[in-house]
Design an enzyme around this catalytic site. Structure first.
Site, mmCIF file in Angstrom:
data_model
loop_
_atom_site.group_PDB
_atom_site.id
_atom_site.type_symbol
_atom_site.label_atom_id
_atom_site.label_comp_id
_atom_site.label_asym_id
_atom_site.label_seq_id
_atom_site.Cartn_x
_atom_site.Cartn_y
_atom_site.Cartn_z
ATOM 1 N N THR A 360 0.809 -1.201 0.000
ATOM 2 C CA THR A 360 0.000 0.000 0.000
ATOM 3 C C THR A 360 0.844 1.254 0.000
ATOM 4 O O THR A 360 1.955 1.249 0.490
ATOM 5 C CB THR A 360 -0.821 0.005 1.298
ATOM 6 O OG1 THR A 360 -1.391 -1.263 1.419
ATOM 7 C CG2 THR A 360 -1.836 1.100 1.343
ATOM 8 N N SER A 431 -10.913 -3.640 4.666
ATOM 9 C CA SER A 431 -9.615 -2.982 4.548
ATOM 10 C C SER A 431 -9.298 -2.203 5.812
ATOM 11 O O SER A 431 -10.190 -1.897 6.607
ATOM 12 C CB SER A 431 -9.679 -2.023 3.359
ATOM 13 O OG SER A 431 -8.533 -1.225 3.298
ATOM 14 N N SER A 432 -8.020 -1.877 5.974
ATOM 15 C CA SER A 432 -7.621 -0.972 7.051
ATOM 16 C C SER A 432 -7.277 0.407 6.504
ATOM 17 O O SER A 432 -6.914 1.302 7.269
ATOM 18 C CB SER A 432 -6.392 -1.521 7.777
ATOM 19 O OG SER A 432 -6.684 -2.771 8.342
ATOM 20 N N GLY A 452 0.410 0.291 5.488
ATOM 21 C CA GLY A 452 0.879 -0.466 6.649
ATOM 22 C C GLY A 452 -0.117 -1.454 7.233
ATOM 23 O O GLY A 452 -0.044 -1.777 8.408
HETATM 24 O O1 DON Z 1 -6.536 -2.862 2.602
HETATM 25 C C1 DON Z 1 -5.794 -3.247 3.487
HETATM 26 O O2 DON Z 1 -6.030 -3.109 4.678
HETATM 27 C C2 DON Z 1 -4.465 -3.878 3.112
HETATM 28 N N1 DON Z 1 -4.560 -4.461 1.801
HETATM 29 C C3 DON Z 1 -3.389 -2.847 3.177
HETATM 30 C C4 DON Z 1 -2.016 -3.419 2.942
HETATM 31 C C5 DON Z 1 -0.921 -2.520 3.323
HETATM 32 O O3 DON Z 1 -1.148 -1.454 3.822
HETATM 33 C C6 DON Z 1 0.459 -3.004 3.089
HETATM 34 N N2 DON Z 1 1.386 -1.939 3.331
HETATM 35 N N3 DON Z 1 2.405 -1.839 3.794
#
Ligand code: DON
Length: 549
Positions: A360, A431-432, A452
């Protein structure tokens, strides 16, 4: 304050490390994951582009310079204010029509993370197009100039690019090795030039044929062929029928500001809303700055608000108990359960407890008139599934892992997820991602967000608390040490190398299971100060850039 206490605070502060003053501008500022993105955005702003034009050009440039998290094969969310209200755009990936809730039960473990089964229908191109259609001022084609030129003539890869690419080498398909490594799979070195002729062609098709250039035709066929070659289910029909959707943001009051947050299918808004409320109720800002008392309360609050995450899912498929999780009585119960000097953990929340009738990256852009965007985009893991489309070099996400693929088992972020988030055709995984806008007297004064995984939520939360509750400037707030607690596992993660032994000891003495870990929630933030100057900062935990005009 006791002498020992003062000493530990001082020690902690000296261990924080160098920090810059925020980068300032007076018209439009950008905080983004690399200096190329900032430069591309600055040029568009100088050509008279508005905040959304800048955001689209920045997104396209990141698809070229940071394909490990911002490829066209990913998806995300944006909060945007260009007219009189804040709106939320959901361009999250969707589950292919050929999948369902039993899909991963019979596949080898890791299938939701690596290879073709992990790939969900990408949404990033549709998101960028929708933003431009609704709010853009410059011509669509104009926004492609730098991305195309960097794909064709190359750009100098950064140390972060090399590191991210190298560590995923084993997972790449053949096309990935070809796109991101030299002949004989030799790695690039920082500063060497990478050209991406396939991606240049895909971007040209997107530029000239708009949505059809990506979701139908040669690029779509290339993506589907690549996924099919690994046994995955993504089809031409999935791509052709992909749709973004506009959602109503969640909103709360905090420290005299209105905070706009991402609603489900993000869990970020619900969790941050509850946490801000508890931070105020427990008067966390009256604790000594960066003390064990402060971090203890933050950790206890995080653990409690994260507990409700497992009840959430895509609102088109699942009845989300948002009203319950943000209700006064529920938050009052959470507040009462927190002890000032002792860590405690609640029992997991089950759907029956709900007493209700029902890799992300991020960038933030804002101008001095209060137009703003906070946009988070992801492939989920670094380079997503490791699958790269054969002819066009598009890295494809592994967003299927954000679903509850095997009930009771943690996903790649250690999250144990609920039934509302099971796989269903066309559904978006929970999602976060937490793009966030803050208003004061009806005008946006801050835009922020982070990558993250679940650490996005606690990164954004603590940045909000540090700026609005503690009066820090955006750089100090972003670099300040953080804690992360996601309820399960019952561990208080603390920023690696940013905590003194005294504070760590004091947290352990309260019963926290403390673990030092990298805080991947890298915050990108822009704020309009009361004196009318815009200040921007990026998180020194990773690569980034801040600038503008
Ligand atoms: O949408 C989500 O919560 C995850 N796919 C986010 C992944 C993420 O932030 C990876 N980053 N370092």
């Amino acid at each position: 304050m006791r002498l020992g206490h003062i000493f530990s605070v001082l020690l902690l502060i000296t261990s924080v490390g160098a920090r810059a003053i925020p980068t300032e501008g007076h018209k439009l500022m950008i905080s983004a994951p690399n200096p190329y993105a900032v430069e591309v955005g600055r040029k568009i702003a100088l050509q008279g582009g508005n905040v959304v034009d800048v955001a689209v050009a920045v997104g396209l440039s990141l698809a070229v310079t940071a394909p490990y998290y911002a490829s066209l094969g990913g998806g995300g969310f944006a909060l945007v204010k260009m007219k009189d209200k804040v709106e939320a755009l959901d361009f999250r990936e969707t589950a292919p029509k050929g999948t369902d809730k039993t899909y991963f039960l019979n596949l080898p473990s890791g299938s939701s993370q690596n290879g073709a089964h992990a790939v969900a229908t990408p949404g990033f191109p549709a998101g960028l197009y929708e933003l431009h259609q609704k709010f853009g001022k410059l011509r669509w084609e104009t926004l492609f100039a730098d991305a195309l030129s960097m794909a064709k003539n190359g750009f100098a890869v950064s140390g972060a690019w090399v590191k991210e690419t190298e560590k995923e080498k084993e997972r790449f398909n053949k096309a990935g090795l070809k796109a991101f490594f030299k002949k004989d799979s030799l790695s690039y070195q920082p500063g060497e030039t990478l050209k991406q002729p396939g991606l240049e062609k895909a971007l040209t098709l997107f530029k000239t044929q708009k949505l059809k250039g990506f979701y139908e035709g040669a690029v779509a066929r290339d993506i589907v062929r690549t996924v099919e070659s690994g046994g995955g289910k993504l089809s031409l029909e999935d791509l052709k029928s992909y749709k973004v959707r506009w959602l109503k943001p969640l909103v709360t009051e905090y420290e005299g500001h209105k905070v706009y947050l991402m609603p489900p299918p993000s869990s970020g808004g619900v969790v941050i809303l509850g946490a801000l409320e508890l931070i105020e109720r427990l008067d966390v800002k009256s604790t000594a700055l960066l003390s064990a008392d402060e971090f203890h309360l933050l950790g206890e609050i995080e653990s409690r608000v994260f507990r409700g995450r497992s009840l959430l899912g895509d609102p088109d498929f699942h009845n989300n108990p948002v009203a319950f999780l943000t209700s006064d009585s529920y938050l009052m119960d959470l507040q009462k359960s927190i002890q000032p000097k002792k860590a405690t953990i609640l029992k997991p929340l089950a759907i029956e407890d709900v007493k209700e009738h029902t890799q992300t990256t991020h960038y933030s852009i804002m101008d001095s008139e209060g137009h703003a965007i906070a946009l988070t985009v992801t492939l989920n893991g670094t380079y997503g599934s490791g699958m790269v489309s054969e002819n066009y070099g598009i890295a494809l996400n592994n967003e299927m892992d954000d679903f509850t693929t095997k009930p009771g088992e943690p996903n790649m972020f250690g999250l144990i997820q609920g039934v509302g988030n099971d796989v269903s055709p066309g559904k978006r995984p929970l999602s976060s991602m937490s793009p966030t806008l803050v208003e004061k007297n009806g005008k946006v004064v801050m835009t922020l967000g982070a990558p993250g995984g679940p650490r996005i939520i606690t990164g954004v939360l603590q940045a909000l608390y540090r700026v609005l509750g503690r009066g820090m400037d955006v750089d100090a707030a972003t670099q300040a040490p953080r804690v992360h607690h996601q309820f399960l596992p019952n561990t208080l993660y603390v920023d690696q190398q940013k905590f003194s032994p005294e504070v760590l000891g004091a947290l352990r003495a309260r019963g926290h299971k403390v673990e030092e870990a990298p805080m991947m929630g890298k915050v990108y933030i822009v704020r309009l100060r009361p004196d009318g100057i815009l200040e921007a900062a990026f998180d020194s935990r990773g690569e980034g850039g801040a600038g503008g005009i």
